[in-house]
Design a protein around this motif. Structure first.
Motif, PDB file in Angstrom:
ATOM      1  N   HIS A 105       0.826  -1.212   0.000  1.00  0.00           N
ATOM      2  CA  HIS A 105       0.000   0.000   0.000  1.00  0.00           C
ATOM      3  C   HIS A 105       0.863   1.266   0.000  1.00  0.00           C
ATOM      4  O   HIS A 105       1.662   1.459  -0.903  1.00  0.00           O
ATOM      5  CB  HIS A 105      -0.971  -0.058   1.194  1.00  0.00           C
ATOM      6  N   GLU A 158      -9.336   2.987  -0.323  1.00  0.00           N
ATOM      7  CA  GLU A 158      -8.762   4.239  -0.802  1.00  0.00           C
ATOM      8  C   GLU A 158      -8.400   4.010  -2.259  1.00  0.00           C
ATOM      9  O   GLU A 158      -7.771   2.995  -2.590  1.00  0.00           O
ATOM     10  CB  GLU A 158      -7.509   4.576   0.003  1.00  0.00           C
ATOM     11  N   TYR A 160      -6.392   4.425  -5.643  1.00  0.00           N
ATOM     12  CA  TYR A 160      -5.121   4.835  -6.228  1.00  0.00           C
ATOM     13  C   TYR A 160      -5.323   4.906  -7.744  1.00  0.00           C
ATOM     14  O   TYR A 160      -6.117   4.144  -8.294  1.00  0.00           O
ATOM     15  CB  TYR A 160      -4.015   3.811  -5.949  1.00  0.00           C
ATOM     16  N   HIS A 204      -5.305   0.185   3.053  1.00  0.00           N
ATOM     17  CA  HIS A 204      -5.464   1.461   3.761  1.00  0.00           C
ATOM     18  C   HIS A 204      -5.790   1.214   5.242  1.00  0.00           C
ATOM     19  O   HIS A 204      -6.508   0.279   5.582  1.00  0.00           O
ATOM     20  CB  HIS A 204      -6.563   2.272   3.087  1.00  0.00           C
ATOM     21  N   GLU A 205      -5.280   2.113   6.117  1.00  0.00           N
ATOM     22  CA  GLU A 205      -5.341   1.878   7.565  1.00  0.00           C
ATOM     23  C   GLU A 205      -6.744   1.941   8.165  1.00  0.00           C
ATOM     24  O   GLU A 205      -6.969   1.417   9.253  1.00  0.00           O
ATOM     25  CB  GLU A 205      -4.417   2.862   8.295  1.00  0.00           C
TER      26      GLU A 205
HETATM   27 ZN    ZN Z   1      -3.834   4.601   2.456  1.00  0.00          ZN
END
Ligand code: ZN
Length: 245
Positions: A105, A158, A160, A204-205
């Motif tokens: 990531h 998320e 990208y 993603h966290e």
């Molecule tokens: Zn992220």
């Protein structure tokens, strides 16, 4: 006699989970613990996992720890610039010697990945909770082993987007499509020196990506693929003389 287990070190910056409530709710003990569980679940007795984090002495990546690591996994996001140059150089040296590296990531902007790629490794991104479909574009590759469908989906991620400023990957395993319209090279392999490198986008966290069964399968496959080949050649250390006679 069974072969000795693969020695994996899971490195995590471990900041977001402690300061962002949304991330702490998903990964209360840190992303590294969930990745460790995933590898142990997928690889069983075939793996021996250590974890290491930024705030440990030498970021948990002493020369001895790295010398005893076959594959290092890397997750970082908000503190790439806090990783000491000496540790970056040490990891680089081990990759050249043959240690595998799996970059996850937002690790695309880590100092070690940028150093190994030689490019900015920047990309486009958006946090909009969109859907991601990861198409398997190299179904015969060992990193895609065990995936029974042409693609798998993650419901909220998320986003990208391209352009992802990396050198042309040696192999492309996954291409992602997002419901917002972007595409992205989500699973890429590289070789640097004797080391094998796998970049894998999901993670993603604030989304529970590392609990997803196909994501866990792919990371374990990536670790297995990146393992050093057995053989006499281990490369030369930058830190020890290697005379010809
Ligand atoms: Zn992220």
């Amino acid at each position: 006699m069974s072969p000795s287990p693969l020695r994996v070190t899971v490195w995590n910056e471990f900041i977001n989970e402690r300061v962002l409530p949304d991330a702490g709710a998903v990964y209360p003990r840190g992303i590294h613990h969930v990745l460790r569980e995933a590898l142990e679940e997928q690889l069983g007795a075939g793996v021996q996992v250590h974890t290491a984090t930024l705030d440990e002495p030498e970021h948990g990546l002493s020369q001895q720890r790295l010398d005893e690591t076959d594959v290092l996994t890397w997750w970082g996001h908000s503190a790439h610039d806090q990783v000491q140059t000496e540790v970056v150089e040490r990891v680089l040296d081990r990759v050249w010697q043959g240690m595998g590296l799996v970059v996850l990531h937002s690790g695309h902007l880590s100092r070690i990945f940028r150093r190994l790629m030689g490019t900015s490794c920047t990309l486009r991104w958006r946090e909009a909770g969109e859907r991601e479909r990861l198409w398997v574009v190299a179904p015969s590759h060992p990193i895609a082993a065990g995936l029974s469908q042409e693609y798998f989906e993650l419901p909220q991620v998320e986003t990208y987007g391209e352009h992802f400023d990396i050198p042309a990957p040696e192999e492309l395993i996954f291409i992602s499509w997002f419901s917002g319209g972007e595409v992205f090279r989500s699973g890429c392999t590289f070789r640097r020196g004797n080391g094998k490198i796998f970049y894998f986008r999901p993670g993603h966290e604030t989304h529970p990506i590392y609990y997803h069964p196909q994501v866990r399968r792919v990371i374990a496959n990536g670790v297995g693929w990146a393992a050093p080949n057995p053989g006499p050649y281990r490369g030369r250390s930058l830190h020890a003389p290697d005379p010809l006679v």
